[in-house]
Design an enzyme around this catalytic site. Structure first.
Site, PDB file in Angstrom:
ATOM      1  CG  ASP A   1       1.801   1.896  16.279  1.00 16.80           C
ATOM      2  OD1 ASP A   1       1.900   2.022  15.073  1.00 16.80           O
ATOM      3  OD2 ASP A   1       1.755   3.431  16.226  1.00 16.80           O
TER       4      ASP A   1
ATOM      5  CG  ASN B   1      -2.544   0.187   1.206  1.00 10.09           C
ATOM      6  OD1 ASN B   1      -2.357  -0.448   0.216  1.00 10.09           O
ATOM      7  ND2 ASN B   1      -2.679  -0.687   2.123  1.00 10.09           N
TER       8      ASN B   1
ATOM      9  CE  LYS C   1       3.077   5.374  14.620  1.00  9.26           C
ATOM     10  NZ  LYS C   1       1.664   4.892  14.115  1.00  9.26           N
TER      11      LYS C   1
HETATM   12  N1  HSE Z   1      -2.118   1.255  12.074  1.00 13.22           N
HETATM   13  C1  HSE Z   1      -1.198   2.650  12.561  1.00 13.22           C
HETATM   14  C2  HSE Z   1      -2.069   3.635  13.440  1.00 13.22           C
HETATM   15  C3  HSE Z   1      -0.579   3.525  11.745  1.00 13.22           C
HETATM   16  O1  HSE Z   1      -3.450   2.910  13.494  1.00 13.22           O
HETATM   17  O2  HSE Z   1      -2.250   4.579  13.742  1.00 13.22           O
HETATM   18  C4  HSE Z   1       0.233   3.341  11.711  1.00 13.22           C
HETATM   19  O3  HSE Z   1       1.877   3.994  12.295  1.00 13.22           O
END
Ligand code: HSE
Length: 426
Positions: free
Chosen positions: A201, A14, A205
């Protein structure tokens, strides 16, 4: 004459497709703006026969070395996701003197010191704007625009999936499992949602964001992480009744040589700028000594917004091939021993209890909090569904994490069932 810059892709799903289309669409304009002729030479895929992207198959290869070792390729763009083999491919590319552009927060957060050392050692660039907050230019804002400031707080909604789920739960009073199932059907949540809903995730970050904001390596291991799977519509509704909105926040705070970094569901006052960031949007609130408070908001995912951030990096790299830049802090494998990382922070707390509705219970709860010098700021009592029980919801003034945990454990379990404890930021 235009400068020719040749790209190789690692992965072509993608995001790779989005980057291919943006660069094709904007090729003439980029040439006009920067006099740079960007060409895409090859794209590594697992199987050319099974590739679903509409990128031309004649640039696809199944052999990593055809991308990593091609002397014509100046910039490698990594779209594979996951830690490995993405991290080792990026390291090989850098060691071959190629600049790397990636959106891969996991590979970067866990291998950043190695990748940065390889970039510096081989005079290559390493850029990752899209790794945090998608299209939001937060990395460049911190490393360039705010580089002279002293940032003491970064607080972000950096995961769109969980923000979408919490927004739907809040607006429609639906359960977590219900909204997650619908989000998966709509393709808004992954079939395996763990990385998003358990906060992994967001923690990767935050490791990147807080390292850059605080000019020191904040390793992933230092981050306290909790996800949203235990959140109920009752928590959200009672919080709302008390003037608060629930978000999954990535929070980094620095005070002198002490840093706290945590990802967890958080109530924010309704008037806080982050409280109004709904759906799959991302936003990062920053506070610094000179900039004071500011917020950046935008799309944290999706092929077009992510491609915009990646192509911004590609173009920046193309314009700075002779002078690649990396953040100026010491990017070490471990955190600096001079910095202490605390998991005993101060904030406010939302506590929801299901209690026996008998004389003295409220008093005993209040006494348990006051015994640890925790002051209650507001309190709500509502009837429970079960006869003879009541819901007690309280919000404390600023208190210490450990003291709150101890207070909760000290409550008499026969009288009081602790349903939830959610941190509150202002
Ligand atoms: N899976 C992440 C989100 C996007 O839902 O923000 C990519 O970092």
């Amino acid at each position: 004459m235009a400068k020719v810059i040749t790209l190789g892709f690692l992965g072509c799903g993608n995001i790779g497709g989005g980057v291919y289309h943006l660069l094709t669409d904007m090729h003439g304009e980029i040439l006009k703006r920067e006099n740079i002729d960007i060409r895409i030479k090859s794209a590594l895929v697992k199987s050319i026969a099974e590739a679903r992207s509409d990128v031309p198959k004649d640039i696809m290869t199944e052999h990593a070395d055809e991308v990593l070792k091609d002397p014509d390729i100046d910039i490698i763009c990594e779209f594979m996701g996951g830690e490995q083999p993405a991290a080792s491919f990026m390291q090989q590319a850098l060691e071959n003197g190629k600049t790397v552009v990636t959106a891969n927060k996991m590979a970067l957060a866990l291998n950043w010191h190695r990748l940065q050392a390889a970039a510096v050692g081989h005079h290559a660039g390493l850029y990752y704007e899209a790794s945090v907050g998608g299209v939001i230019p937060v990395i460049r804002s911190l490393t360039v625009s705010l580089n002279a400031d002293e940032i003491d707080q970064v607080m972000g909604i950096v995961n769109g999936t969980t923000n979408y789920i919490l927004t739907q739960m809040s607006q429609q009073g639906r359960s977590y499992t219900d909204v997650l199932a619908e989000a998966q059907q709509l393709g808004l949540a992954e079939p395996n949602p763990t990385a998003d809903v358990e906060g992994y995730d967001a923690a990767y970050k935050l490791s990147i964001l807080s390292s850059i904001a605080f000019h020191t390596r904040v390793t992933y291991a230092k981050i306290h992480r909790e996800g949203i799977t235990g959140i109920t519509p009752d928590d959200i509704a009672y919080g709302r009744e008390m003037g608060y909105t629930l978000k999954l926040l990535a929070i980094g705070k620095r005070s002198g040589n002490s840093i706290e970094v945590r990802v967890h569901p958080t109530f924010l006052p309704n008037e806080h700028p982050l409280a109004r960031v709904d759906g799959s949007l991302n936003a990062i609130y920053i506070h610094g000594k000179y900039c004071q408070d500011m917020m950046l908001q935008g799309r944290g995912a999706g092929d077009k917004p992510t491609a915009s951030a990646i192509c911004g990096d590609i173009l920046y790299a193309a314009c700075h091939m002779d002078t690649p830049t990396v953040p100026s802090f010491d990017n070490t494998a471990e955190t600096d021993p001079a910095i202490s990382f605390t998991d005993n922070w101060n904030c406010r707390y939302f506590v929801r209890l299901d209690a026996a509705d008998t004389p003295g219970v409220l008093g005993s709860v209040a006494s348990a909090f006051s015994a640890r010098s925790i002051s209650i700021a507001s309190l709500l009592q509502r009837p429970s569904k079960e006869k003879g029980r009541a819901q007690i919801i309280l919000i404390t003034h600023e208190a210490n994490e450990q003291a709150v945990q101890e207070t909760i454990s000290s409550l008499n379990a026969e009288l009081v069932d602790v349903k939830s404890m959610i941190r509150v930021e202002c």
